[in-house]
Design an enzyme around this catalytic site. Structure first.
Site, PDB file in Angstrom:
ATOM      1  N   HIS A   7      -1.787  -5.108   7.687  1.00 25.19           N
ATOM      2  CA  HIS A   7      -1.025  -4.155   8.500  1.00 25.19           C
ATOM      3  C   HIS A   7      -2.062  -3.095   8.884  1.00 25.19           C
ATOM      4  CE1 HIS A   7       2.476  -6.096   6.728  1.00 25.19           C
ATOM      5  NE2 HIS A   7       2.026  -5.800   5.529  1.00 25.19           N
ATOM      6  N   ASP A  53      -4.116  -6.540   3.259  1.00 21.57           N
ATOM      7  CA  ASP A  53      -2.784  -5.938   3.323  1.00 21.57           C
ATOM      8  C   ASP A  53      -2.820  -4.460   3.741  1.00 21.57           C
ATOM      9  OD1 ASP A  53      -0.126  -5.251   2.927  1.00 21.57           O
ATOM     10  OD2 ASP A  53       0.065  -6.196   0.970  1.00 21.57           O
ATOM     11  N   HIS A  60       9.813 -10.518   8.275  1.00 18.30           N
ATOM     12  CA  HIS A  60       9.275  -9.476   7.398  1.00 18.30           C
ATOM     13  C   HIS A  60       9.477  -9.792   5.925  1.00 18.30           C
ATOM     14  CE1 HIS A  60       8.885  -5.797   5.057  1.00 18.30           C
ATOM     15  NE2 HIS A  60       7.935  -5.505   5.924  1.00 18.30           N
ATOM     16  N   ARG A 118      14.613  -9.430   2.513  1.00 15.98           N
ATOM     17  CA  ARG A 118      15.362  -8.166   2.578  1.00 15.98           C
ATOM     18  C   ARG A 118      15.686  -7.810   4.024  1.00 15.98           C
ATOM     19  NH1 ARG A 118      11.498  -4.373   1.268  1.00 15.98           N
ATOM     20  NH2 ARG A 118       9.977  -5.966   0.797  1.00 15.98           N
ATOM     21  N   GLU A 154       7.469  -9.812  -4.124  1.00 14.82           N
ATOM     22  CA  GLU A 154       6.348  -8.915  -4.428  1.00 14.82           C
ATOM     23  C   GLU A 154       6.665  -7.996  -5.604  1.00 14.82           C
ATOM     24  OE1 GLU A 154       5.480  -6.149  -1.307  1.00 14.82           O
ATOM     25  OE2 GLU A 154       3.608  -5.473  -2.233  1.00 14.82           O
ATOM     26  N   GLN A 161      -2.195   0.823   8.328  1.00 18.85           N
ATOM     27  CA  GLN A 161      -2.184   1.394   6.975  1.00 18.85           C
ATOM     28  C   GLN A 161      -3.581   1.782   6.489  1.00 18.85           C
ATOM     29  OE1 GLN A 161       0.230  -1.123   4.388  1.00 18.85           O
ATOM     30  NE2 GLN A 161       1.970  -0.991   5.791  1.00 18.85           N
ATOM     31  N   HIS A 193       2.269 -12.621  -1.074  1.00 16.14           N
ATOM     32  CA  HIS A 193       2.435 -12.103  -2.445  1.00 16.14           C
ATOM     33  C   HIS A 193       2.928 -13.219  -3.389  1.00 16.14           C
ATOM     34  CE1 HIS A 193       1.644  -8.231  -0.737  1.00 16.14           C
ATOM     35  NE2 HIS A 193       2.793  -8.187  -0.073  1.00 16.14           N
TER      36      HIS A 193
HETATM   37  C1  NGQ Z   1       4.861  -3.610   4.571  1.00 14.01           C
HETATM   38  N1  NGQ Z   1       3.946  -3.629   2.348  1.00 14.01           N
HETATM   39  O1  NGQ Z   1       5.596  -4.254   5.300  1.00 14.01           O
HETATM   40  O2  NGQ Z   1       3.902  -2.974   4.993  1.00 14.01           O
HETATM   41  C2  NGQ Z   1       5.172  -3.597   3.100  1.00 14.01           C
HETATM   42  C3  NGQ Z   1       6.006  -2.383   2.765  1.00 14.01           C
HETATM   43  C4  NGQ Z   1       8.333  -3.286   2.648  1.00 14.01           C
HETATM   44  C5  NGQ Z   1       3.917  -4.101   1.105  1.00 14.01           C
HETATM   45  N2  NGQ Z   1       5.021  -4.481   0.562  1.00 14.01           N
HETATM   46  C6  NGQ Z   1       7.373  -2.400   3.362  1.00 14.01           C
HETATM   47  N3  NGQ Z   1       2.775  -4.241   0.484  1.00 14.01           N
HETATM   48  O3  NGQ Z   1       7.972  -4.143   1.858  1.00 14.01           O
HETATM   49  O4  NGQ Z   1       9.527  -3.119   2.914  1.00 14.01           O
HETATM   50 ZN    ZN Z   2       2.364  -6.931   3.888  1.00 12.20          ZN
END
Ligand code: NGQ
Ligand code: ZN
Length: 462
Positions: A58, A324, A207, A210, A239, A61, A273
């Protein structure tokens, strides 16, 4: 371009000396001839290995790395980190994202990552509306990749809801939310825009379980199959322990179990993950042929947990590595973290290498090359005719490598510290790093400083 003469190189069959390598005008390897003659070649001294694909990024980040180690974000867990991340991205413009991504990609290249898969969900404007060109942000990532020279697999990402059970998305998630049709539209438009570019591939990401309800997941996979049945599909899964619990109470199954039971998971898929799996799930994921997308430095930073690498390898599982959230930009650091987290929990050595393998470094890199290539949907990770001409040249005179040979060079690269022995890097037949410097390093860093200062000020005062 003239053929290359590699003093020593790691080929699919092992280390070879005096390798004559042809690179086509399109940027792929042609003939690869160990012991080939030198006439009319350009000599490459040092030890040459395939470029490493980074399978999970991403990009935005990167500019918040190190800014979430304070106060409540360090004190509490993942959800407070995520709140910080949402606050950070709230005002990022397409220009900002392009500048941050350019800096990130230049750094990755200097450390030996020659391709990256962007799990791209920052799609809409700050108000949650699509840009005039809906895939604008993805095009900016492409521009950053073009400016730096890194290879890119773009994964427009489906994001629908806040959590299991299809809760409406949160206000802070409005920049991510789009319909299946919209995301497939992005994927198709990008595929057209980038067609013919040998350094690009377009796929799709979901994504997470969830954020994507079952019906949308099925629709998206079906729609992708109708447009590009071989395109890679990535998804975040299992994760966090809290995610596993929530999935169990929602469906009665844990995330990997649910995914394998409800989606046609196969070699096109990358399960990012997959940290928390039962023994049965570990075997089943391995048997699916999917790649486990391991992001060891981010997983450590976020306190996610440790992937069951030993049993996954015994089951023949494929894996690759990603950075990541980019608390690291170095494949050596990411692979070292992967191996060390195993050693710390198992009280053993050479977990990735297993008992019969003579070089842990070589075993780690082979995982990253093969799994990263598969997850990128591109012919990467090998010095082989028809594969992308992506090379990393290690400086065998570097203090951490001197006196080492062949696989020992790889072990020393990964297990002897931070100073990178990567001297030159080629992507798609073009030299993008020479003598340790990226060709646009200064101009990219100058633009980055302005954005990073503003972003840091906004996050730290929040
Ligand atoms: C992300 N990152 O999509 O960037 C996620 C955070 C989520 C990690 N989990 C957001 N490492 O998982 O809802
Ligand atoms: Zn990610």
């Amino acid at each position: 371009m003239p053929d290359l003469h590699l003093d020593q190189a790691l080929l699919p069959g092992g280390w070879a000396r005096d390798v004559r390598v042809e690179v086509s005008a399109g940027g792929d390897f042609g003939e690869v001839l160990p012991g080939g003659d030198r006439e009319g070649t350009r000599r490459v001294a040092g030890a040459v290995v395939p470029g490493i694909p980074n399978l999970h990024s991403h990009a935005f980040q990167r500019a918040m790395a190190g800014l979430t180690e304070c106060g409540s974000t360090a004190e509490y867990g993942f959800s407070s980190w995520r709140e910080r991340m949402y606050a950070f991205l709230a005002r990022l413009s397409p220009d900002d994202v392009q500048i941050v991504a350019s800096q990130l990609y230049a750094e990755m290249l200097r450390h030996g990552y020659t391709a990256v898969a962007e799990f791209h969900y920052l799609r809409n404007d700050p108000g949650g509306r699509p840009y005039a060109v809906p895939h604008e942000m993805a095009l900016r990532l492409h521009e950053a990749a073009a400016a730096t020279g890194i290879g890119l697999t773009l994964l427009p990402t489906l994001y629908r809801v806040a959590d299991f059970g299809a809760d409406a998305p949160l206000d802070e998630q409005r920049r991510f939310v789009a319909t299946v049709d919209e995301i497939l539209g992005d994927s198709v438009a990008l595929g057209r825009a980038l067609a013919g570019n040998g350094n690009r591939r377009v796929g799709l990401a979901l994504h997470s379980l969830r954020a994507v309800p079952p019906g949308d997941l099925a629709d998206a996979v079906a729609a992708l199959n109708a447009t590009d049945p071989t395109a890679p599909i990535h998804i975040h899964v299992a994760e966090q322990v809290t995610e596993v619990r929530a999935c169990l109470s929602w469906s009665g199954a844990s995330p990997v179990e649910w995914l394998l039971g409800h989606a046609p998971v196969d070699a096109r898929w990358c399960a990012v993950h997959a940290t928390h799996m039962t023994a049965e799930e570990t075997r089943a994921l391995a048997a699916s042929g999917a790649v486990a997308g391991l992001c060891p430095t981010t997983e450590a930073n976020l306190g996610d947990g440790v992937f069951p690498l030993a049993s996954y390898l015994v089951a023949g599982g494929r894996w690759g590595v990603g950075s990541d959230s980019h608390v690291s930009v170095s494949p050596a650091a990411d692979l070292r973290m992967l191996e060390y987290s195993q050693r710390l929990t198992m009280h053993e050595r050479s977990v990735a290498g297993g008992r019969e393998v003579h070089s842990t470094g070589r075993a780690l890199l082979e995982g990253a090359w093969a799994g990263g290539a598969q997850a990128s949907g591109r012919r990467l990770g090998a010095i082989r005719p028809g594969f992308r001409a992506d090379l990393v040249v290690l400086d065998t005179d570097h203090p951490s490598l001197v006196g080492r040979d062949e696989d020992q060079l790889l072990d020393a690269w990964i297990f002897s510290g931070e100073d990178t022995p990567v001297r030159d890097v080629m992507v798609g037949g073009a030299w993008v790093v020479q003598d340790g410097r990226h060709r646009k390093q200064e101009e990219i860093a100058t633009a980055y400083r302005t954005v990073a200062r503003r972003a840091a000020a906004a996050l730290c005062s929040g």
